[in-house]
Enzyme design. Structure first.
Site, PDB file in Angstrom:
ATOM      1  N   GLU A  54      56.126  84.879 101.736  1.00  0.00           N
ATOM      2  CA  GLU A  54      56.156  84.197 103.040  1.00  0.00           C
ATOM      3  C   GLU A  54      56.228  82.669 102.986  1.00  0.00           C
ATOM      4  O   GLU A  54      55.486  81.992 103.691  1.00  0.00           O
ATOM      5  CB  GLU A  54      54.918  84.605 103.852  1.00  0.00           C
ATOM      6  CG  GLU A  54      54.788  86.104 104.026  1.00  0.00           C
ATOM      7  CD  GLU A  54      53.564  86.518 104.845  1.00  0.00           C
ATOM      8  OE1 GLU A  54      52.715  85.658 105.135  1.00  0.00           O
ATOM      9  OE2 GLU A  54      53.465  87.701 105.196  1.00  0.00           O
ATOM     10  N   GLU A  62      56.256  96.820 103.292  1.00  0.00           N
ATOM     11  CA  GLU A  62      55.033  96.935 104.107  1.00  0.00           C
ATOM     12  C   GLU A  62      55.323  97.641 105.439  1.00  0.00           C
ATOM     13  O   GLU A  62      54.883  97.198 106.501  1.00  0.00           O
ATOM     14  CB  GLU A  62      54.443  95.537 104.369  1.00  0.00           C
ATOM     15  CG  GLU A  62      54.226  94.734 103.092  1.00  0.00           C
ATOM     16  CD  GLU A  62      53.561  93.376 103.317  1.00  0.00           C
ATOM     17  OE1 GLU A  62      52.950  93.166 104.375  1.00  0.00           O
ATOM     18  OE2 GLU A  62      53.650  92.528 102.416  1.00  0.00           O
TER      19      GLU A  62
HETATM   20  C1  GLA Z   1      51.370  90.295 105.181  1.00  0.00           C
HETATM   21  C2  GLA Z   1      50.935  90.393 103.736  1.00  0.00           C
HETATM   22  C3  GLA Z   1      50.174  91.649 103.452  1.00  0.00           C
HETATM   23  C4  GLA Z   1      49.179  91.974 104.551  1.00  0.00           C
HETATM   24  C5  GLA Z   1      49.878  91.999 105.881  1.00  0.00           C
HETATM   25  C6  GLA Z   1      48.951  92.320 107.026  1.00  0.00           C
HETATM   26  O1  GLA Z   1      52.455  91.015 105.469  1.00  0.00           O
HETATM   27  O2  GLA Z   1      52.000  90.278 102.828  1.00  0.00           O
HETATM   28  O3  GLA Z   1      49.502  91.508 102.247  1.00  0.00           O
HETATM   29  O4  GLA Z   1      48.144  91.050 104.539  1.00  0.00           O
HETATM   30  O5  GLA Z   1      50.419  90.721 106.104  1.00  0.00           O
HETATM   31  O6  GLA Z   1      47.931  93.139 106.707  1.00  0.00           O
END
Ligand code: GLA
Length: 403
Positions: A199, A306
């Site tokens: 990020e 994710e």
């Molecule tokens: C981001 C992070 C994850 C997690 C999510 C929310 O996407 O990369 O590790 O913390 O947020 O849970």
């Protein structure tokens, strides 16, 4: 008497099964949609106190043997790995056995983040990460490492000296190198891919990079350095850049430009991670198709890292709870919308199967999700394929039923 019982026994059994079916929607699903699909269940692993799901009792009632359940990982064999984000605690509960049935890849939800692994400089806390790594080794699951460099869940000591002044670039990179080298080396035998940098691209259209302390102190160099340190520690590990809101054309263009620059400089980057924190309202089909197409052109591996699909309208920022947030039941309307969304997402994942080698869900079941706290604190969400009893939801059947 014995003779009468022998005659009536099949009738009684049929009656019991019929009653059980009428009272169990899951069993009806199992029978009507999947009784013809035969696959093997996972080998017994020797894990203590583990149950199997859907439970043998339910399956017996439905007349389905446990060898007839189509699991996620079996449905996608030959397409991509099916992963799940876990805590060490979950692996010690009934969810441990459930994971072995459905998934073949793990990500530590929090246990491998810098804030957990090195809360104080030089003081490592391996406990939870080690237990997840041990579970993966023992059961032959793949393990994705998450994450080495991020602006969140990182302790302040990385950025400050003993006098509470910001450290200089050289010192920050030295600390980053020490952290990455130690962590990657420890899990070298089991982690095959790392989310190295997480990020760093800004959501603000006017900015390229997020204005984090990493960026303020080291400029963009910390990004390439993180990849170089990870590669030096494990030259076989696949190294990923991971980000969210990848479906925004503006943000995506910035991510792609950054990755191309890294590739041109010869930085060891092997993949792009699309977080895929989505909802029933976004992305729409054209948007996701364009997203996957754009990233596929990079010539890198793609992992969906994710995945979850909120049943609430997508919102990108945390906010206060409002009276309108009281609608937290999992209604038929929400279930249908979610099923349609999941079906379309997986259809497109399959379309890009040449590029996508792993799809990881962010959490196991609706028992627990970070979306219960974001964007609205304590507003229940139902973003996964299994309900809180680990039973498959309608969306599950649409995900495993294709061809
Ligand atoms: C981001 C992070 C994850 C997690 C999510 C929310 O996407 O990369 O590790 O913390 O947020 O849970």
């Amino acid at each position: 008497m014995k003779c009468l019982f022998t005659i009536l026994s099949p009738v009684i059994t049929a009656f019991i099964i019929t009653v059980a079916l009428l009272h169990s929607p899951v069993n009806k699903n199992l029978l009507s949609q999947h009784s013809s699909t035969l696959i093997d269940m996972p080998e017994k692993t020797g894990e203590p106190d583990l149950l199997t799901y859907p439970s043998p009792a339910l399956l017996n009632h439905a007349g389905v043997s446990t060898s007839q359940v189509l699991t996620l990982k079996e449905a996608y064999r030959g397409y991509f790995d099916i992963g799940v984000a876990v805590s060490g605690r979950a692996l010690k509960t009934d969810e441990g056995a459930f994971i072995l049935q459905q998934f073949n890849s793990l990500t530590a939800e929090n246990a491998m983040k810098p804030g957990v692994l090195q809360p104080k400089q030089g003081v490592y806390n391996w406990r939870e990460a080690d237990s997840i790594a041990a579970f993966a080794r023992r059961n032959g699951l793949k393990l994705r490492g998450h994450t080495l460099c991020w602006h969140q869940q990182v302790p302040a000591w990385f950025f400050y000296d003993a006098n509470n002044n910001l450290v200089n670039k050289e010192e920050l990179l030295r600390r980053l190198q020490e952290h990455i080298t130690t962590v990657v080396t420890r899990y070298k035998d089991v982690v095959y891919a790392w989310d190295v940098v997480n990020e760093v691209i800004s959501d603000n259209p006017a900015e390229v990079y997020r204005n984090s302390l990493w960026y303020q102190i080291a400029g963009e160099d910390f990004i390439s350095k993180a990849f170089e340190y990870a590669h030096a520690a494990d030259e076989r590990a696949l190294l990923f850049y991971n980000d969210y809101n990848e479906i925004s054309a503006t943000k995506r263009a910035k991510i792609i430009t950054m990755i191309k620059n890294l590739q041109q400089k010869g930085v060891p980057i092997h993949g792009v991670g699309l977080q895929a924190h989505w909802s029933v309202t976004e992305p729409v089909e054209e948007q996701l198709d364009a997203t996957l197409e754009d990233f596929s052109k990079l010539g890198l591996k793609m992992h969906i890292t994710e995945l979850d699909v909120s049943v609430h309208k997508k919102e990108h920022n945390a906010r206060q709870r409002l009276p309108t947030d009281s609608d937290t039941l999992y209604t038929t309307e929400k279930e249908t919308a979610q099923t349609v969304a999941y079906k379309m997402f997986f259809r497109l994942f399959r379309k890009y199967r040449k590029y996508i080698s792993s799809v990881t869900f962010w959490n196991i079941s609706d028992r627990h999700s970070w979306l219960d706290y974001f964007p609205v604190n304590k507003r229940k969400d139902y973003p996964l394929l299994f309900d809180k009893n680990l039973q498959p939801k309608q969306a599950y059947w649409e995900v495993v039923k294709f061809q």
